[in-house]
Design an enzyme around this catalytic site. Structure first.
Site, PDB file in Angstrom:
ATOM      1  N   CYS A  68       0.836  -1.202   0.000  1.00  0.00           N
ATOM      2  CA  CYS A  68       0.000   0.000   0.000  1.00  0.00           C
ATOM      3  C   CYS A  68       0.877   1.261   0.000  1.00  0.00           C
ATOM      4  O   CYS A  68       1.747   1.412   0.854  1.00  0.00           O
ATOM      5  CB  CYS A  68      -0.922   0.005   1.214  1.00  0.00           C
ATOM      6  SG  CYS A  68      -1.948   1.482   1.248  1.00  0.00           S
ATOM      7  N   GLY A 119      -5.400  -5.318 -12.876  1.00  0.00           N
ATOM      8  CA  GLY A 119      -5.978  -5.129 -14.206  1.00  0.00           C
ATOM      9  C   GLY A 119      -6.740  -6.313 -14.770  1.00  0.00           C
ATOM     10  O   GLY A 119      -6.953  -6.378 -15.980  1.00  0.00           O
ATOM     11  N   HIS A 178       0.826  -7.621  -6.903  1.00  0.00           N
ATOM     12  CA  HIS A 178       0.187  -6.613  -7.740  1.00  0.00           C
ATOM     13  C   HIS A 178       1.270  -6.190  -8.742  1.00  0.00           C
ATOM     14  O   HIS A 178       2.288  -5.618  -8.350  1.00  0.00           O
ATOM     15  CB  HIS A 178      -0.276  -5.443  -6.858  1.00  0.00           C
ATOM     16  CG  HIS A 178      -0.949  -4.345  -7.612  1.00  0.00           C
ATOM     17  ND1 HIS A 178      -1.434  -3.225  -6.994  1.00  0.00           N
ATOM     18  CD2 HIS A 178      -1.226  -4.191  -8.931  1.00  0.00           C
ATOM     19  CE1 HIS A 178      -1.975  -2.418  -7.897  1.00  0.00           C
ATOM     20  NE2 HIS A 178      -1.855  -2.980  -9.078  1.00  0.00           N
TER      21      HIS A 178
HETATM   22  C1  FMN Z   1     -10.654   1.341  -3.088  1.00  0.00           C
HETATM   23  C2  FMN Z   1      -9.446   0.438  -3.008  1.00  0.00           C
HETATM   24  C3  FMN Z   1      -8.915   0.123  -1.775  1.00  0.00           C
HETATM   25  C4  FMN Z   1      -7.803  -0.735  -1.663  1.00  0.00           C
HETATM   26  N1  FMN Z   1      -7.362  -1.109  -0.427  1.00  0.00           N
HETATM   27  C5  FMN Z   1      -6.373  -2.044  -0.333  1.00  0.00           C
HETATM   28  C6  FMN Z   1      -6.004  -2.598   0.928  1.00  0.00           C
HETATM   29  O1  FMN Z   1      -6.593  -2.315   1.975  1.00  0.00           O
HETATM   30  N2  FMN Z   1      -4.966  -3.490   0.946  1.00  0.00           N
HETATM   31  C7  FMN Z   1      -4.306  -3.873  -0.196  1.00  0.00           C
HETATM   32  O2  FMN Z   1      -3.383  -4.697  -0.151  1.00  0.00           O
HETATM   33  N3  FMN Z   1      -4.648  -3.360  -1.395  1.00  0.00           N
HETATM   34  C8  FMN Z   1      -5.677  -2.496  -1.487  1.00  0.00           C
HETATM   35  N4  FMN Z   1      -6.076  -2.060  -2.719  1.00  0.00           N
HETATM   36  C9  FMN Z   1      -5.394  -2.570  -3.928  1.00  0.00           C
HETATM   37  C10 FMN Z   1      -6.107  -3.844  -4.428  1.00  0.00           C
HETATM   38  O3  FMN Z   1      -6.057  -4.866  -3.465  1.00  0.00           O
HETATM   39  C11 FMN Z   1      -5.474  -4.342  -5.739  1.00  0.00           C
HETATM   40  O4  FMN Z   1      -4.146  -4.719  -5.465  1.00  0.00           O
HETATM   41  C12 FMN Z   1      -5.468  -3.283  -6.840  1.00  0.00           C
HETATM   42  O5  FMN Z   1      -6.719  -2.630  -6.934  1.00  0.00           O
HETATM   43  C13 FMN Z   1      -5.115  -3.897  -8.196  1.00  0.00           C
HETATM   44  O6  FMN Z   1      -6.054  -4.878  -8.566  1.00  0.00           O
HETATM   45  P1  FMN Z   1      -7.226  -4.558  -9.642  1.00  0.00           P
HETATM   46  O7  FMN Z   1      -6.561  -3.973 -10.852  1.00  0.00           O
HETATM   47  O8  FMN Z   1      -7.861  -5.895  -9.907  1.00  0.00           O
HETATM   48  O9  FMN Z   1      -8.147  -3.585  -8.997  1.00  0.00           O
HETATM   49  C14 FMN Z   1      -7.184  -1.228  -2.834  1.00  0.00           C
HETATM   50  C15 FMN Z   1      -7.736  -0.889  -4.090  1.00  0.00           C
HETATM   51  C16 FMN Z   1      -8.854  -0.092  -4.180  1.00  0.00           C
HETATM   52  C17 FMN Z   1      -9.449   0.213  -5.542  1.00  0.00           C
END
Ligand code: FMN
Length: 324
Positions: free
Chosen positions: A91, A204, A162
């Site tokens: 994060c 993604g 990620h």
């Molecule tokens: C609103 C929001 C809050 C997030 N909070 C966290 C979190 O608490 N811990 C974490 O490891 N990643 C957090 N992420 C990242 C997601 O877990 C993920 O790694 C990231 O969105 C990429 O995946 P995606 O492209 O499928 O969305 C957050 C993402 C979003 C959109």
């Protein structure tokens, strides 16, 4: 066994969202929002107790930068229901970086190893790590290799990556999820370098079809934003991803179960607004979606009772069926 999960998302993957998604798929792994170790240790709002009421495979994600705290936490979590405890090393928000946890931990693999050691002191629940492919100028295969090489020796067998680097200064968390480019090749390289470990790819991924394809290359797939934007696509998870027999279910049926479950939490004082938050995207890209959101807002503003949502969604679904 391959793993398929919905990512931890602050302000999204709370108990209610997870309960909705558990009605939609019994096999999918669900993550809590990141919770700081301190919040669990002091547990002023019974947060840990509430999160622990999870059904099915659920992972507690923690933020922690202090081995002593981790050791205390290990005692608290030892009899919990979680499938894994996941340490957030990805994060990039300002608040998290100031607290010295999250993505900044990628620069401190020895400290991470100490935290992992301490987390295992009193519990056998497996610990996993969620991380990025790099951070700031540490943006190459060697850096990620070194991070995994040091930390996995502490009995870590599973990583969620990620596939973007994190930039700790100058980008908002939102920008950190869009601007740094995705680089699946680096995750593949790492997976091939540590054949004894399991790697879940994240970043993604926007459909079940794509997830299924990626599961041929990686040990796990994690979907974040798409699972919030379009929860209903996940109704096919158990059949498409896990090979279960497909059982037809309507949104109305799922909503009825969800509203039954939420009675308990309404009695405990959770607001209707909080209960209905996960429902807003249930009609993603369907005719009637705007009307559905308006009606949800009416419930949130106490202009309509929660139960009326069943009639409303049933009407919308009937029209969708007729139009199909
Ligand atoms: C609103 C929001 C809050 C997030 N909070 C966290 C979190 O608490 N811990 C974490 O490891 N990643 C957090 N992420 C990242 C997601 O877990 C993920 O790694 C990231 O969105 C990429 O995946 P995606 O492209 O499928 O969305 C957050 C993402 C979003 C959109």
């Amino acid at each position: 066994m391959h793993e398929f999960s919905i990512a931890p998302m602050m302000d999204r993957t709370d108990l209610h969202y997870r309960n909705l998604m558990r009605l939609i798929s019994k096999n999918i792994i669900l993550y809590t929002e990141m919770i700081h170790a301190n919040a669990i240790l002091h547990d002023k709002f019974n947060r840990f107790k509430i999160e622990n009421e999870c059904k099915g495979p659920t992972v507690l994600q923690i933020g922690c930068s202090d081995p002593q705290q981790a050791s205390k936490l290990s005692k608290v979590i030892k009899n919990s229901n979680f499938k894994y405890i996941n340490l957030n090393c990805g994060c990039p928000s300002d608040k998290v970086i100031k607290g010295d946890f999250g993505a900044i931990l990628m620069k401190k693999p020895i400290l991470v190893a100490e935290i992992i050691d301490a987390l295992q002191e009193h519990t056998n629940i497996p610990i996993t790590i969620k991380t990025r492919i790099g951070v700031d100028n540490f943006d190459n295969e060697e850096f990620l290799y070194n991070f995994i090489n040091i930390t996995h020796k502490k009995n870590i067998s599973s990583y969620i990556i990620h596939a973007r680097k994190a930039i700790l200064k100058g980008l908002t968390p939102h920008e950190n999820r869009t601007i740094p480019p995705l680089n699946y090749e680096r995750v593949k390289y790492i997976k091939n370098s540590f054949k004894q470990l399991k790697f879940t790819i994240n970043g993604g991924i926007n459909s079940l079809k794509e997830s299924k394809k990626l599961l041929k290359t990686y040990d796990g797939v994690m979907v974040g934003r798409y699972a919030w934007d379009n929860p209903w696509e996940f109704i096919k998870t158990d059949s498409v991803i896990f090979g279960d027999k497909y059982v037809e279910q309507t949104r109305t049926e799922i909503l009825e179960k969800y509203l039954n479950y939420s009675q308990k939490y309404l009695k405990l004082g959770h607001s209707p607004r909080r209960i209905i938050k996960p429902l807003f995207n249930l009609l993603y890209s369907c005719d009637g979606s705007r009307y559905w959101k308006q009606e949800l807002n009416n419930v949130a503003n106490n202009k309509k009772p929660l139960e009326e949502l069943l009639k409303i969604i049933d009407n919308i679904e009937s029209k969708l069926e007729l139009a199909a």
